[in-house]
Design an enzyme around this catalytic site. Structure first.
Site, PDB file in Angstrom:
ATOM      1  N   GLY A  49       0.837  -1.193   0.000  1.00  0.00           N
ATOM      2  CA  GLY A  49       0.000   0.000   0.000  1.00  0.00           C
ATOM      3  C   GLY A  49       0.869   1.240   0.000  1.00  0.00           C
ATOM      4  O   GLY A  49       2.020   1.209   0.465  1.00  0.00           O
ATOM      5  N   GLN A  54       3.540   9.903   0.824  1.00  0.00           N
ATOM      6  CA  GLN A  54       4.800   9.159   0.957  1.00  0.00           C
ATOM      7  C   GLN A  54       5.762   9.419  -0.200  1.00  0.00           C
ATOM      8  O   GLN A  54       6.954   9.134  -0.085  1.00  0.00           O
ATOM      9  CB  GLN A  54       4.524   7.651   1.056  1.00  0.00           C
ATOM     10  CG  GLN A  54       3.834   7.256   2.353  1.00  0.00           C
ATOM     11  CD  GLN A  54       3.645   5.759   2.430  1.00  0.00           C
ATOM     12  OE1 GLN A  54       2.676   5.228   1.902  1.00  0.00           O
ATOM     13  NE2 GLN A  54       4.579   5.070   3.066  1.00  0.00           N
ATOM     14  N   CYS A 103       6.158  -0.022   7.426  1.00  0.00           N
ATOM     15  CA  CYS A 103       5.826   1.125   6.582  1.00  0.00           C
ATOM     16  C   CYS A 103       7.045   1.479   5.743  1.00  0.00           C
ATOM     17  O   CYS A 103       8.167   1.539   6.262  1.00  0.00           O
ATOM     18  CB  CYS A 103       5.436   2.312   7.468  1.00  0.00           C
ATOM     19  SG  CYS A 103       4.998   3.783   6.522  1.00  0.00           S
ATOM     20  N   LEU A 104       6.816   1.706   4.451  1.00  0.00           N
ATOM     21  CA  LEU A 104       7.930   2.058   3.563  1.00  0.00           C
ATOM     22  C   LEU A 104       8.570   3.384   3.977  1.00  0.00           C
ATOM     23  O   LEU A 104       9.713   3.650   3.611  1.00  0.00           O
ATOM     24  CB  LEU A 104       7.440   2.128   2.117  1.00  0.00           C
ATOM     25  CG  LEU A 104       6.969   0.787   1.512  1.00  0.00           C
ATOM     26  CD1 LEU A 104       6.315   1.018   0.153  1.00  0.00           C
ATOM     27  CD2 LEU A 104       8.130  -0.190   1.390  1.00  0.00           C
ATOM     28  N   HIS A 145      -4.136   2.018   7.799  1.00  0.00           N
ATOM     29  CA  HIS A 145      -2.723   2.423   7.780  1.00  0.00           C
ATOM     30  C   HIS A 145      -2.482   3.442   6.661  1.00  0.00           C
ATOM     31  O   HIS A 145      -1.851   4.487   6.884  1.00  0.00           O
ATOM     32  CB  HIS A 145      -1.842   1.179   7.592  1.00  0.00           C
ATOM     33  CG  HIS A 145      -0.386   1.470   7.450  1.00  0.00           C
ATOM     34  ND1 HIS A 145       0.556   1.038   8.359  1.00  0.00           N
ATOM     35  CD2 HIS A 145       0.314   2.172   6.504  1.00  0.00           C
ATOM     36  CE1 HIS A 145       1.754   1.470   7.985  1.00  0.00           C
ATOM     37  NE2 HIS A 145       1.636   2.149   6.856  1.00  0.00           N
ATOM     38  N   GLU A 146      -3.001   3.137   5.465  1.00  0.00           N
ATOM     39  CA  GLU A 146      -2.761   4.038   4.325  1.00  0.00           C
ATOM     40  C   GLU A 146      -3.489   5.377   4.502  1.00  0.00           C
ATOM     41  O   GLU A 146      -2.928   6.438   4.237  1.00  0.00           O
ATOM     42  CB  GLU A 146      -3.177   3.375   3.011  1.00  0.00           C
ATOM     43  CG  GLU A 146      -2.397   2.123   2.647  1.00  0.00           C
ATOM     44  CD  GLU A 146      -0.899   2.290   2.749  1.00  0.00           C
ATOM     45  OE1 GLU A 146      -0.372   3.389   2.526  1.00  0.00           O
ATOM     46  OE2 GLU A 146      -0.233   1.298   3.095  1.00  0.00           O
ATOM     47  N   HIS A 149      -1.915   8.071   6.587  1.00  0.00           N
ATOM     48  CA  HIS A 149      -0.913   8.922   5.926  1.00  0.00           C
ATOM     49  C   HIS A 149      -1.541  10.204   5.384  1.00  0.00           C
ATOM     50  O   HIS A 149      -0.872  11.226   5.282  1.00  0.00           O
ATOM     51  CB  HIS A 149      -0.242   8.173   4.774  1.00  0.00           C
ATOM     52  CG  HIS A 149       0.792   7.177   5.201  1.00  0.00           C
ATOM     53  ND1 HIS A 149       1.925   7.526   5.902  1.00  0.00           N
ATOM     54  CD2 HIS A 149       0.880   5.841   5.026  1.00  0.00           C
ATOM     55  CE1 HIS A 149       2.669   6.455   6.123  1.00  0.00           C
ATOM     56  NE2 HIS A 149       2.059   5.403   5.600  1.00  0.00           N
TER      57      HIS A 149
HETATM   58 ZN    ZN Z   1       2.902   3.509   5.744  1.00  0.00          ZN
END
Ligand code: ZN
Length: 185
Positions: A49, A54, A103-104, A145-146, A149
């Site tokens: 995701g 991000q 998380c990236l 989670h997404e 952001h």
């Molecule tokens: Zn994340």
């Protein structure tokens, strides 16, 4: 359309609420290119995701794409690519469950987070058409989670027990080998 750099925790964009996408811009080449960049970036980094902030685009767009079979998160249920524009989330049930999230934008760490497991999402699709989906379980966690952001939140904000935050290597060594079903993004 290039793979974009994913910004990391500490970058101010990750802590700022993202802006609503103007409805008349959905379908424009700018938005289409941004979404294509997000998809390519997600696939290149090997995540499941990604939210536009991000890649330092403070815009309310998120994508999820969980391919069939194994990923770096272990074996997960397949969820085909889905693009959410200006999403609104409604919690439908009080039941929560916890997953080890990564998380990236916070590379190398995993943390155990509990979230509601039954949600509804109202959003606009690629053509600007309103859509509604109900989601349960792990998918509901990925979505929350997404969408976090888009509001300047990170999964770390939800960790209630700091002992349940660790490096990925240690997570794999001490947690994953015991409980292989507890994986997440
Ligand atoms: Zn994340």
């Amino acid at each position: 359309m290039p793979v974009r750099k994913i910004i990391r925790m500490g970058h101010p964009t990750l802590r700022s609420p993202a802006k609503t996408v103007p409805e008349n811009s959905i379908g424009s080449s700018n938005i289409a290119c941004l979404i294509q960049d997000m998809i390519e970036t997600l696939h290149d980094y090997g995540g499941i995701g990604l939210a536009a902030p991000q890649i330092n685009e403070p815009t309310r767009i998120a994508i999820i794409d969980i391919p069939e079979g194994a990923s770096r998160y272990g074996k997960l249920q397949e969820i085909p690519l889905c693009v959410f524009i200006n999403p609104k989330l409604t919690v439908l049930g009080k039941k929560v469950a916890g997953y080890w999230e990564g998380c990236l934008s916070v590379p190398g760490l995993r943390g155990f987070v509990e979230r509601p497991q039954h949600i509804r999402v109202d959003y606009l699709d690629l053509k600007g058409k309103p859509q509604r989906k109900e989601m349960t379980g792990f998918t509901a966690t990925v979505i929350q989670h997404e969408f976090d952001h888009l509001d300047g939140h990170l999964y770390l904000d939800h960790i209630t027990d700091p002992k349940l935050l660790m490096f990925e290597d240690e997570y794999e060594r001490y947690i994953l080998s015991e409980r292989p079903e507890k994986t997440s993004d």
